[in-house]
Structures are given as structure tokens and as C-alpha cells.
Design a protein around this motif. Structure first.
Motif, mmCIF file in Angstrom:
data_model
loop_
_atom_site.group_PDB
_atom_site.id
_atom_site.type_symbol
_atom_site.label_atom_id
_atom_site.label_comp_id
_atom_site.label_asym_id
_atom_site.label_seq_id
_atom_site.Cartn_x
_atom_site.Cartn_y
_atom_site.Cartn_z
ATOM 1 N N ARG A 114 2.794 -4.837 -6.224
ATOM 2 C CA ARG A 114 2.017 -4.300 -5.380
ATOM 3 C C ARG A 114 0.670 -3.871 -5.844
ATOM 4 N NH1 ARG A 114 2.924 0.588 -1.523
ATOM 5 N NH2 ARG A 114 4.853 0.161 -1.333
ATOM 6 N N TYR A 115 0.517 -3.691 -7.270
ATOM 7 C CA TYR A 115 -0.591 -3.052 -8.000
ATOM 8 C C TYR A 115 -1.362 -4.551 -8.427
ATOM 9 C CZ TYR A 115 2.456 0.750 -7.487
ATOM 10 O OH TYR A 115 3.097 1.652 -7.115
ATOM 11 N N ASP A 116 -0.667 -5.408 -8.913
ATOM 12 C CA ASP A 116 -1.342 -6.682 -9.274
ATOM 13 C C ASP A 116 -1.692 -7.748 -8.378
ATOM 14 O OD1 ASP A 116 -2.064 -8.494 -11.188
ATOM 15 O OD2 ASP A 116 -0.280 -9.539 -11.403
ATOM 16 N N GLU A 117 -0.977 -7.777 -7.229
ATOM 17 C CA GLU A 117 -1.041 -9.027 -6.207
ATOM 18 C C GLU A 117 -1.438 -8.361 -4.890
ATOM 19 O OE1 GLU A 117 2.080 -11.848 -6.681
ATOM 20 O OE2 GLU A 117 2.688 -10.532 -7.983
ATOM 21 N N TYR A 350 -10.194 9.857 -0.599
ATOM 22 C CA TYR A 350 -10.285 8.966 -1.688
ATOM 23 C C TYR A 350 -10.311 9.560 -3.112
ATOM 24 C CZ TYR A 350 -12.320 5.722 -5.226
ATOM 25 O OH TYR A 350 -12.357 5.101 -6.523
ATOM 26 N N GLN A 351 -9.419 9.343 -3.857
ATOM 27 C CA GLN A 351 -9.472 9.678 -5.478
ATOM 28 C C GLN A 351 -8.972 8.224 -6.115
ATOM 29 O OE1 GLN A 351 -8.906 13.686 -6.330
ATOM 30 N NE2 GLN A 351 -7.292 13.148 -7.986
ATOM 31 N N GLU A 352 -9.698 7.918 -7.291
ATOM 32 C CA GLU A 352 -9.433 6.702 -7.748
ATOM 33 C C GLU A 352 -8.014 6.843 -8.738
ATOM 34 O OE1 GLU A 352 -11.766 6.849 -11.974
ATOM 35 O OE2 GLU A 352 -12.745 6.095 -10.519
ATOM 36 N N ASP A 382 -10.370 -4.106 -9.028
ATOM 37 C CA ASP A 382 -12.126 -3.670 -9.012
ATOM 38 C C ASP A 382 -12.367 -3.210 -7.334
ATOM 39 O OD1 ASP A 382 -11.512 -5.843 -7.845
ATOM 40 O OD2 ASP A 382 -12.956 -7.023 -8.554
ATOM 41 N N LYS A 383 -11.208 -2.987 -6.433
ATOM 42 C CA LYS A 383 -11.410 -2.510 -5.286
ATOM 43 C C LYS A 383 -10.867 -1.371 -4.790
ATOM 44 C CE LYS A 383 -12.058 -7.419 -3.521
ATOM 45 N NZ LYS A 383 -11.368 -8.596 -3.657
ATOM 46 N N LEU A 384 -10.841 -0.821 -3.561
ATOM 47 C CA LEU A 384 -10.120 0.204 -3.091
ATOM 48 C C LEU A 384 -9.057 -0.146 -2.174
ATOM 49 C CD1 LEU A 384 -12.923 3.068 -2.310
ATOM 50 C CD2 LEU A 384 -11.855 2.429 -4.548
#
Length: 563
Positions: A114-117, A350-352, A382-384
Motif C-alpha cells: 500500500r505504501y511503496d506501490e 490533509y496532514q502529512e 513524494d506525492k499526496l
């Protein structure tokens, strides 16, 4: 809350169905509201049969898909079963992989991180296939918009079969076969299947070639029913059949993985609602907190002791998920209040550092709180990345399509979607989305609606009515639990708030000339004054049965009250 009483069907239709089925007006009305107007339709509704399932070869490209799988097996090729990390994806992967492995060993599974791809078919997954000599990938619950990814795989001589249920774009991927009942050129009779449902049609088609019958596939239906429940697809047509027989498998003889997930559940018989709230969140928790591979490992495990170990790990992920979800929801609510955005037509936050795995659930919580189309963003590389949830009757996918110029990619359906964008585009997107919603949403859609099936009196509630209502199961979209309204009722003096913070309401209600019923209103504790001092009131409710020490009693589950 706004109460909307569904319009009554034509009297002639109701009378005709009453006479044909020998039922009362209430049941005939409920059936016609659900599109059941004839004896034959009622027979299919009340007695779903596996024979009602459509021929899988009616689906466009099914013959090509089966031929390619057969060729792979004849040549001894390695097959990779690829799917999304949510419940629909992981059950679909488990379904197709476990079926193929029942007679062919060279089958592996792949769930993207989910996080990497991110969501859907990934370049990393295709590279993995190339590095490990997989020449065929079967993609489930994703892929319908993966034009570039499939072209990339084609250059590497890796073939794709896509099994998806999301809306296609203007162009279809150049795969060997694209199975999606929502294709404009596909005349398959039912287009509301979930991803796992499309995967099931594929194994049904393969099974037919191997001289197997639908009976041979019943053990796989626990997975299909779980996906149908979790993906909130309509419980009509084929989904109703698959859900009904899948629930029977879950209750009688589920696979070890599902058995391990439900072994602590006290209920004798699990319903679709139980699948939604007990089984689905746990399967989802693997992909949200750790990796979707853990869900597939659980659902394809045939040793119960090992399945118990996997299930306890997933239980821990689910506990972590709940904590994160609570914390992020509080932070998001604070952000909305601080920025004075609660009166907006849409909610975008949004919160990073928010955990990507739970933003979908947080979006659902915010939608429940403010009842607005909602998008929750977090940083992802590098995206949201974001998850979107909608309110009843508002198509959030169309709203995103109107703002597509700001997005890198997006996908989903009417009520839920996901997307990514560049951080510098966030504010422009937020403004565009809020403007789109404001210009296109009807103000009524911003007030939660209770759709009421019929007005009845308490004298109408009898054992025969309840017995027939029970036969309306399994419930779900387009066949929701019937909701009734009754007017001029009173509490008999037992009304009291219950729960840790008095948030719920317990009472005993009567209507003139009828026996009384115990009633409970979750979240209605603040309406206590409305029912005290013998004040008459109206209630909307569902009829439940409570079993305690072998005794079955009727209880009304109140949804709202008003004087």
C-alpha cells in the motif's frame, strides 16, 4: 434526519401479488419496492438457487481468458495472481489462487504494498514477475485503467488477464483478456459483481471446461460472500445468490482462515452485517497496518493451527488500526473546526503524517459526522494520496472526474474512490472539488436520510410478518433491512438512557389496541424528554428478534423519533 416515505406501489400490482403469493399487503409492498412483482420473481427472491447464476461465457473475453489459462497450464508456465490489498482484492486473489493450486502447482500470489506501490497494478509487481519467470498475470479487482502498465508488461512478454469491476476509461488496456461487466461492449446480464465476483466467474468458466459443476465451487463461496459484504455492492441478482450460499458456507464449514477469525464470536448464525463488522475489518487490517500478503496467507491456509496463529497477528493489526483511526479522526475534526469548514459543501483535509492505511475509514467517520462528500489526504512518498467517501445519491467519482486536471490518478465508484496528486496541486484541487460539489449537489443530500419502506401499526407485527421478513435476507444495498414508521405511540414509563455516557435510549412502547414492544435507540439518548410523561411520538425502526436463554422476543431497533 429527514424521513422519506417510499411511494406506495400501484394498488393493482399489490393486490395481484398478494393473491398470487397469499401474503399480506405489507409484504407485497416491500417486494414490489425491491423489483419483485411476479410469482416467478418472488420464487427467485425467496429461494435463490445456484442454478440462477449466469453462464460465465456470456462475459466479454471470458473464452480468451480461459484459453490463456489452459495454455499456461499445458506449457507449465508460472502464473502470478495479483490483486488489490483490500478485502475484495485479497479474497479474490485467495479464491483464484487456491482454485488453480487445487490442480496446478506453479501458481503464486502478489499483493502490492500500500505504501511503496499504491493501489492497482504496479511496475514493481511486473518487474517481480519478470525476475521470477512469470509469463501470465491474472489481475483481480484492479487493472481496468492500467493502460501504461499493461503496455510495459507486453514489452516484457508477460501476458495479463484483467478481472475488474470498476468503471473503465475511454481506452481499455491491451491485455489478453479484459473481464469487466461494466465494459460498454460487454452484454453480461449482471454488472454489479465485485472484483472477487468477477474472479469467481473466471474459475466457474475454467471449472466448466474441466467437467466440474457449480457444486464443486461451493467451498469457495465464503470468500465471495465476504467480498460482497465488504465492498457494499447491491445484494441483488447474482450477488444475492452468491451471498446467500457463501453465508451458508461461513456458518457451516468455512475455510480455516475464516474459522480462525470468527472462533470467538458468540453468535450462532452470522449475517451479512456480521461479515461487514467482524470479518471484513480484520482482513482489511492486514493491508492497512502491515501487508495484504498476511490476509492472503490466512485465507489460503489449510492448517487450522497455523491459521489461528495468522488470525491472532491480524487481530493485533486490527487493534492498532482502531487506535490510529480514533486518533486521526480527532485530529481531522479539530482541523475542520479550527478552519471553520464544517459548513462547507464538501470536506477536504490533509496532514502529512496521517497513516495511509486508515484514511479511508477516517473519511467514513467524517462523512458520518458532517454528512458531506469527504476526502482525506496524507503524504505518500513524494506525492499526496487520498481516500474519498460520499453521501447517499451523490456520485463522488463524477466529481473527481470534473477535477481530473489536478490529479495524477484516481479510481473508484459512486460512493468511494482513491487518488494521488502532487503536493503543489493540493490547494487548487481542494478549491476545485469544493466548487464542483457546491455547484452539483442538491441541498437535500446534505441532510442524512432515513428511507422508510412503509407505515404500519403495531397490530401488524405478528409471527408471520417476522418469519417472512427474515426470508428477505441477506440484506444489503437495494435490499436493505425494511424500515417502518409508526405514529401515535407512547412509552409505558420505562424509558431510560443507557450506555457509558447515556448516549442510547431504552424504552417499552405501546400503541392503542396493541401489545407493547421493547425498543432500543442507539445514539438517541438525547431524545429522552421527547418520550417522557406519556408524550405521544412517531418512530422509525427496524424489527429485530432477540434470543436470550432460549427465549426469542421481538425488539424494535429505533432509528429516529419525533413528536
Amino acid at each position: 434526519m429527514r424521513w422519506t416515505l417510499k411511494s406506495k406501489p400501484e394498488k393493482e400490482k399489490v393486490l395481484k401479488l398478494q393473491n398470487e403469493l397469499q401474503i399480506d399487503e405489507i409484504i407485497a409492498t416491500l417486494l414490489i419496492q425491491r423489483g419483485v412483482e411476479t410469482y416467478e420473481q418472488a420464487k427467485t427472491f425467496f429461494r435463490p438457487s445456484l442454478n440462477d447464476l449466469h453462464n460465465p461465457y456470456l462475459m466479454k473475453d471470458m473464452d480468451k481468458a480461459v484459453a490463456r489459462v489452459e495454455t499456461a497450464i499445458e506449457k507449465g508456465e508460472n502464473i502470478l495472481v495479483f490483486g488489490d490489498y483490500d478485502v475484495d482484492g485479497t479474497t479474490a486473489v485467495s479464491l483464484v489462487a487456491s482454485y488453480l493450486r487445487s490442480y496446478y502447482p506453479n501458481v503464486a500470489t502478489y499483493i502490492p504494498d500500500r505504501y511503496d506501490e499504491g493501489y492497482g497494478i504496479s511496475y514493481k509487481g511486473i518487474d517481480f514477475a519478470e525476475d521470477n519467470q512469470f509469463s501470465l498475470i491474472i489481475a483481480l479487482d484492479c487493472g481496468i485503467k492500467s493502460i501504461d502498465h499493461i503496455d510495459y508488461a507486453n514489452k516484457k512478454n508477460i501476458d495479463f488477464i484483467i478481472c475488474d469491476h470498476h468503471r473503465p476509461g475511454d481506452e481499455l488496456p491491451r491485455a489478453v483478456a479484459v473481464l469487466d461487466p461494466k465494459r460498454s461492449d460487454c452484454s453480461y446480464p449482471y454488472d454489479e459483481l465485485c472484483g472477487c465476483g468477477v474472479g469467481f466467474k473466471l474459475i466457474q468458466a475454467i471449472a466448466e471446461k474441466r467437467n466440474q459443476t457449480i457444486v464443486d465451487l461451493i467451498p469457495y463461496l465464503d470468500l465471495v460472500a465476504t467480498a460482497i459484504a465488504a465492498d457494499i455492492v447491491p445484494i441483488t441478482g447474482e450477488n444475492r445468490v452468491l451471498a446467500k450460499f457463501g453465508l451458508e458456507v461461513i456458518n457451516a464449514n468455512p475455510r480455516p482462515g475464516i474459522k480462525a477469525l470468527i472462533h470467538n464470536v458468540k453468535k450462532k448464525v452470522l449475517t451479512i452485517t456480521d461479515v461487514v463488522f467482524i470479518i471484513a475489518p480484520r482482513i482489511n487490517a492486514a493491508g492497512r497496518i502491515k501487508h495484504g500478503n498476511e490476509a492472503v496467507a490466512l485465507l489460503t491456509e489449510y492448517n487450522l493451527d497455523q491459521a489461528e496463529i495468522f488470525a491472532s497477528e491480524i487481530e493485533q493489526h486490527n487493534s492498532n488500526r482502531k487506535e490510529l483511526e480514533k486518533q486521526i479522526t480527532v485530529e481531522a475534526l479539530l482541523q475542520i473546526e479550527t478552519n471553520n469548514e464544517k459548513e462547507n459543501f464538501a470536506t477536504v483535509v490533509y496532514q502529512e503524517d496521517w497513516h495511509k492505511g486508515v484514511i479511508g475509514i477516517v473519511a467514513s467517520r467524517l462523512t458520518e459526522t458532517y454528512y458531506r462528500p469527504t476526502i482525506v489526504f496524507t503524504k505518500s512518498g513524494d506525492k499526496l494520496a487520498a481516500s474519498a467517501r460520499s453521501v447517499k445519491d451523490f456520485d463522488i467519482y463524477n466529481a473527481l472526474e470534473a477535477c481530473a486536471e489536478h490529479l495524477e490518478q484516481f479510481g473508484g465508484h459512486m460512493y468511494a474512490a482513491g487518488m494521488t496528486l502532487k503536493e503543489e496541486k493540493y490547494l487548487a484541487f481542494k478549491e476545485a472539488f469544493e466548487k464542483t460539489v457546491e455547484e452539483s449537489i442538491h441541498p437535500d443530500l446534505l441532510i442524512p436520510e432515513i428511507a422508510v419502506d412503509a407505515e404500519i401499526n403495531f397490530t401488524d407485527i405478528n409471527p408471520k410478518l417476522i418469519r417472512l421478513l427474515n426470508q428477505f435476507e441477506p440484506f444489503g444495498p437495494q435490499n436493505m433491512t425494511p424500515v417502518f414508521v409508526t405514529k401515535n405511540i407512547k412509552d409505558t414509563g420505562y424509558a431510560k438512557p443507557i450506555g457509558q455516557n447515556d448516549e442510547h435510549l431504552k424504552l417499552f412502547v405501546k400503541q392503542k389496541g396493541s401489545e407493547g414492544f421493547a425498543a432500543i435507540g442507539f445514539g438517541l439518548g438525547n431524545k429522552l424528554e421527547m418520550v417522557t410523561n406519556q408524550n405521544p411520538f412517531e418512530a422509525v425502526y427496524c424489527i429485530d428478534e432477540n434470543e436470550f436463554n432460549g427465549n426469542v422476543t421481538v425488539q424494535l431497533r429505533l432509528k429516529d423519533l419525533k413528536n
